[in-house]
Design a protein around this motif. Structure first.
Motif, mmCIF file in Angstrom:
data_model
loop_
_atom_site.group_PDB
_atom_site.id
_atom_site.type_symbol
_atom_site.label_atom_id
_atom_site.label_comp_id
_atom_site.label_asym_id
_atom_site.label_seq_id
_atom_site.Cartn_x
_atom_site.Cartn_y
_atom_site.Cartn_z
ATOM 1 N N VAL A 352 0.863 -1.189 0.000
ATOM 2 C CA VAL A 352 0.000 0.000 0.000
ATOM 3 C C VAL A 352 0.892 1.229 0.000
ATOM 4 C CG1 VAL A 352 -1.726 1.324 1.275
ATOM 5 C CG2 VAL A 352 -1.887 -1.179 1.190
ATOM 6 N N LEU A 353 0.698 2.098 -0.982
ATOM 7 C CA LEU A 353 1.473 3.340 -1.098
ATOM 8 C C LEU A 353 0.575 4.509 -0.735
ATOM 9 C CD1 LEU A 353 4.256 4.552 -2.140
ATOM 10 C CD2 LEU A 353 3.019 5.000 -4.281
ATOM 11 N N LEU A 354 1.052 5.368 0.152
ATOM 12 C CA LEU A 354 0.307 6.557 0.568
ATOM 13 C C LEU A 354 1.100 7.805 0.200
ATOM 14 C CD1 LEU A 354 -0.777 5.294 4.093
ATOM 15 C CD2 LEU A 354 -2.295 5.643 2.137
ATOM 16 N N HIS A 355 0.399 8.793 -0.334
ATOM 17 C CA HIS A 355 1.026 10.045 -0.759
ATOM 18 C C HIS A 355 0.437 11.181 0.078
ATOM 19 C CE1 HIS A 355 2.359 12.722 -4.409
ATOM 20 N NE2 HIS A 355 3.000 13.000 -3.284
ATOM 21 N N HIS A 356 1.212 11.630 1.051
ATOM 22 C CA HIS A 356 0.764 12.686 1.955
ATOM 23 C C HIS A 356 1.179 14.057 1.414
ATOM 24 C CE1 HIS A 356 0.497 9.126 4.426
ATOM 25 N NE2 HIS A 356 1.811 9.012 4.521
ATOM 26 N N PRO A 357 0.458 15.122 1.730
ATOM 27 C CA PRO A 357 -0.758 15.193 2.550
ATOM 28 C C PRO A 357 -2.029 14.962 1.742
ATOM 29 C CG PRO A 357 -0.148 17.402 1.914
ATOM 30 C CD PRO A 357 0.870 16.469 1.269
ATOM 31 N N ASP A 481 4.979 13.793 1.321
ATOM 32 C CA ASP A 481 5.797 12.619 1.607
ATOM 33 C C ASP A 481 5.125 11.383 1.047
ATOM 34 O OD1 ASP A 481 8.258 13.146 3.199
ATOM 35 O OD2 ASP A 481 6.858 14.119 4.574
ATOM 36 N N PHE A 482 5.917 10.347 0.843
ATOM 37 C CA PHE A 482 5.399 9.032 0.493
ATOM 38 C C PHE A 482 5.652 8.077 1.648
ATOM 39 C CE2 PHE A 482 5.598 10.271 -4.054
ATOM 40 C CZ PHE A 482 4.365 9.774 -4.474
ATOM 41 N N GLY A 483 4.738 7.091 1.797
ATOM 42 C CA GLY A 483 4.930 6.020 2.761
ATOM 43 C C GLY A 483 4.490 4.709 2.157
ATOM 44 N N LEU A 484 5.190 3.640 2.479
ATOM 45 C CA LEU A 484 4.897 2.316 1.933
ATOM 46 C C LEU A 484 4.636 1.342 3.072
ATOM 47 C CD1 LEU A 484 4.927 0.548 -0.732
ATOM 48 C CD2 LEU A 484 7.268 -0.072 -0.055
ATOM 49 N N LEU A 644 2.821 0.577 -8.410
ATOM 50 C CA LEU A 644 3.157 1.621 -7.437
ATOM 51 C C LEU A 644 4.328 2.468 -7.919
ATOM 52 C CD1 LEU A 644 2.703 -0.211 -4.005
ATOM 53 C CD2 LEU A 644 1.036 1.044 -5.389
ATOM 54 N N ARG A 645 5.286 1.844 -8.628
ATOM 55 C CA ARG A 645 6.375 2.642 -9.224
ATOM 56 C C ARG A 645 5.793 3.674 -10.182
ATOM 57 N NH1 ARG A 645 9.171 -2.246 -9.726
ATOM 58 N NH2 ARG A 645 8.902 -2.348 -11.994
ATOM 59 N N LYS A 646 4.825 3.236 -10.979
ATOM 60 C CA LYS A 646 4.189 4.153 -11.933
ATOM 61 C C LYS A 646 3.496 5.292 -11.197
ATOM 62 C CE LYS A 646 1.175 4.170 -15.993
ATOM 63 N NZ LYS A 646 0.324 3.343 -16.891
ATOM 64 N N ARG A 647 2.879 4.971 -10.054
ATOM 65 C CA ARG A 647 2.233 6.016 -9.258
ATOM 66 C C ARG A 647 3.249 7.042 -8.753
ATOM 67 N NH1 ARG A 647 -1.107 4.837 -4.167
ATOM 68 N NH2 ARG A 647 -0.818 7.093 -4.081
ATOM 69 N N VAL A 648 4.375 6.556 -8.257
ATOM 70 C CA VAL A 648 5.397 7.481 -7.751
ATOM 71 C C VAL A 648 5.845 8.434 -8.861
ATOM 72 C CG1 VAL A 648 7.730 7.672 -6.828
ATOM 73 C CG2 VAL A 648 6.180 5.938 -5.922
ATOM 74 N N ILE A 649 6.077 7.891 -10.046
ATOM 75 C CA ILE A 649 6.522 8.719 -11.171
ATOM 76 C C ILE A 649 5.426 9.699 -11.582
ATOM 77 C CG2 ILE A 649 7.216 8.665 -13.597
ATOM 78 C CD1 ILE A 649 8.488 5.889 -12.986
#
Length: 707
Positions: A352-357, A481-484, A644-649
């Protein structure tokens, strides 16, 4: 490789590296530009103005203080109580600070305060108050302020008092003789720290329509005469001294870091002086007197046209009841798959990848809370850098320890300006039965990791959270920030290995996935950069995109220069200080550097290397700075899941490269130029677009992570 890349050189185009201090001040210019932005709500513009003041405070307390301290070290390396020696370039830095500060106060007095007054929010001087307001202020002074004031007339029996770092004080010049017939002419008075610096005046007192405030400094100055019966006050000027705030502990001699820090914290407020701020009406001879008292060079005297404690104007925002003057409330999103799900079963199935805030931090807090309450969980391990004074997450760790679980917490006691808070948490954790360690002496533990060990149908299973930001709910609402969350056996086993390294001090085993500072992180970054250069030299596309808070490590920059010369296309998104010079022919012509300054503080660290197999994307707690790579415990971790890599990019990099609203581009001379839409080009703000795409609650928080 077909040919070797030559080392980066100046190529006759000026210094290879930009000045770090001036680069830090350039960041504050970008923040100041937010205060100048007429499209932002007025109180948010005031907030950015105060943020500049807070940033400059830290710049003097830490960065300039460290430079000055180099000239104050005695033969044993201890800061001596003598004036600093000349530091090259410091005069230029002070002049740049002066320009920023002059612009700050001009903006406050000539733009923001008049516009606020036009909307009905007034910051009044004494001569602007109505008769009713003046009477109320007089009574407030007599009842609330005067009893707390202690003016000190200077003489041999009343020496110059100790002045606390960044506190509000007054220097008063008097005529006549004192009660004993002596002619002491100067008094010093501290403003009570327990009183608010901004005072809201009752609405029924008359005055301009709307809400009125006055400053404590104005209240005191308006009634200063009453404190010196029989004498005439010639002048009364406010002043503030900024002191060195770095803590120093002899790590070779200290036996208990927590006890040593508790002792050192008591003296932080009285470090050597690095800056003196006075009001513009302060007579020159009194300013000189203060400079002499604090052993501060004239270059670091700043006369300001307004309150010397501008950062305290944040109290106007906190007291505000006008929602149209601030940003609209933002509700973080909550991924639907997290609602009413068993967290451990969910993470076993997928990362699960979370992208804050833009997405809520609550799942991370709930992860620890559920672990603390779950009878199948036998152990929790976590690093803590900045948790904040009030923290549900820390309370969950304490509850887990009280419940008899094995709880190990690596608390970084040297987290600057959070030392006391962290000491308090460490004491509470130990009282609850948790095993608390303070990291590695000489290295700050900055990595963001949590590890949960839980019994399942097939035996003991590990679950982990890895992040780029602190375990702090308050900052998670303002920092990107990102959290995994993951149960990946290979990743979680390496997280366990890092925790074992931190507690046992044994050298960690070879890590295949995690890059760990100070052991492998720097080498792996260089290896990845050099790999892109090698690929580019074969005629294939080399590509690097990296996002961080600061870029100052010269070895990494040299590798980037070499990669640029090899033909690698490099985009760097650096929020703050960057000493790399982009766009220099035959040196860095393939490198672009941009900075994003918007509503949220950019805090994510992302490293993308197109040809780094098997993973192109790493998330990290580390900036590309010497301190992060060699003097901290840091972790960079790969995003192994392709989606999830695609999401980060797509969320963490590409929108920021397209941004033409909040983006600034660095020129080779060290100055930044704001990006704006050209012609019919659409406006793109990465933060606004991510907030629209990811924000908004999809379910009630109490249903998060069902049992």
């Amino acid at each position: 490789m077909d040919k070797k890349v030559k080392p980066a050189t100046e190529e006759g185009s000026g210094p290879v590296f930009l000045n770090r201090e001036l680069s830090m001040l350039e960041f504050n210019r970008r923040v100041l530009a937010q205060a100048e932005n007429l499209n932002l709500p007025l109180l948010e513009r005031l907030r950015f103005l105060c943020i500049v003041s807070s940033n400059l405070d830290e710049f003097f307390e830490v960065r300039l203080a460290s430079l000055l301290a180099q000239g104050r070290l005695d033969d044993e390396g201890v800061v001596a109580a003598r004036p600093p020696v000349f530091v090259p370039g410091l005069e230029h830095t002070s002049e740049e600070c002066r320009r920023i500060i002059e612009r700050q106060y001009a903006l406050l007095n000539n733009d923001i305060l008049p516009r606020l007054a036009a909307t009905g929010v007034h910051l009044l001087r004494q001569d602007e108050c109505s008769e009713g307001q003046c009477a109320w202020i007089r009574q407030y002074f007599e009842n609330e302020v005067r009893p707390l004031l202690t003016p000190i007339g200077l003489d041999p029996a009343h020496p110059f008092p100790r002045v606390v770092n960044k506190s509000l004080n007054f220097i008063v010049e008097l005529t006549g003789k004192d009660a004993f017939g002596r002619g002491s002419g100067i008094a010093i008075m501290k403003a009570p720290r327990v009183l608010p610096r901004v005072i809201r005046l009752p609405d029924e007192l008359g005055g301009p329509p709307g809400t009125s405030y006055c400053l404590l400094s104005s209240v005191i100055q308006a009634h200063i005469d009453s404190l010196f019966t029989g004498r005439e006050v010639i002048s009364c000027s406010q002043f503030r001294v900024t002191r060195n705030s770095d803590l120093w502990v002899d790590e070779e001699e200290v036996k208990n870091l927590r006890q040593a820090l508790q002792t050192e914290l008591r003296s932080r407020q009285y470090g050597f002086g690095v800056r003196l701020e006075v009001a513009t009406d302060c007579p020159p001879h009194l300013a000189d007197f203060l400079l002499d008292q604090f052993s501060i060079d004239r270059d670091r005297l700043f006369a300001v046209n307004g309150p010397v404690t501008m950062v305290r104007l944040l109290e106007i925002i906190s007291k505000n009841d006008r929602p149209e003057l601030v940003f609209p409330p933002f509700v973080p999103g909550l991924p639907a798959k997290l609602i009413n799900q068993n967290v451990f079963e969910l993470i076993e199935q997928q990362d699960v990848l979370l992208h804050h805030p833009f997405q809520s931090f609550l799942p991370v807090i709930e992860f620890i809370r559920k672990a603390a309450a779950d009878p199948q969980v036998v152990a929790i391990k976590q690093t803590i850098y900045r948790a904040g004074m009030n923290s549900d997450l820390m309370e969950s760790l304490i509850a887990a320890a009280l419940a008899g679980k094995e709880v190990t917490v690596v608390v970084e006691l040297m987290a600057r300006f959070d030392e006391e808070v962290n000491i308090n948490w460490a004491e509470r954790l130990e009282d609850a039965g948790a095993q608390v360690i303070y990291g590695v002496v000489g290295l700050k533990t900055h990595a963001k990791m949590a590890l949960v060990l839980r019994h399942g149908p097939n035996g003991l299973r590990r679950f982990a959270h890895l992040g780029t930001g602190n375990y702090n709910l308050s900052t998670s609402r303002a920092y990107t920030d990102f959290g995994l969350l993951t149960a990946d056996p290979e990743l979680t086993s390496e997280v366990a290995e890092v925790f074992n390294h931190l507690t046992s001090l044994t050298r960690p085993k070879q890590l295949r996935h995690l890059w760990l500072a100070p052991f492998s992180l720097h080498k792996e970054i260089l290896r990845a950069i050099e790999n892109e250069a090698a690929v580019a030299l074969t005629g294939k596309p080399g590509r690097i995109i990296a996002k961080m808070n600061a870029l100052t490590d010269e070895t990494v920059i040299a590798a980037l220069y070499a990669a640029s010369q090899a033909g690698v296309k490099i985009d760097l998104i650096v929020r703050g200080a960057c000493v790399l010079r982009p766009g220099v022919p035959r040196l860095s012509e393939n490198i672009r550097v941009r900075s994003i300054v918007g509503r949220f503080l950019e805090h994510t660290r992302i490293y993308y290397f197109r040809n780094h197999k098997p993973y192109e994307v790493y998330l990290s707690s580390a900036d590309w700075m010497n301190r992060n790579l060699f003097r901290r415990i840091e972790v960079a971790f790969p995003v192994r899941d392709a989606a999830l890599r695609k999401r980060v990019i797509n969320e963490g990099l590409l929108p920021y490269l397209k941004d033409n609203v909040d983006a600034w581009e660095l020129n080779s001379d060290g100055r930044y130029q704001r990006r704006k839409p050209r012609g019919k080009q659409a406006a793109h703000s990465a933060q606004q677009e991510l907030a629209a795409a990811l924000g908004g609650a999809t379910g009630a928080a109490p249903g998060l992570f069902g049992s």
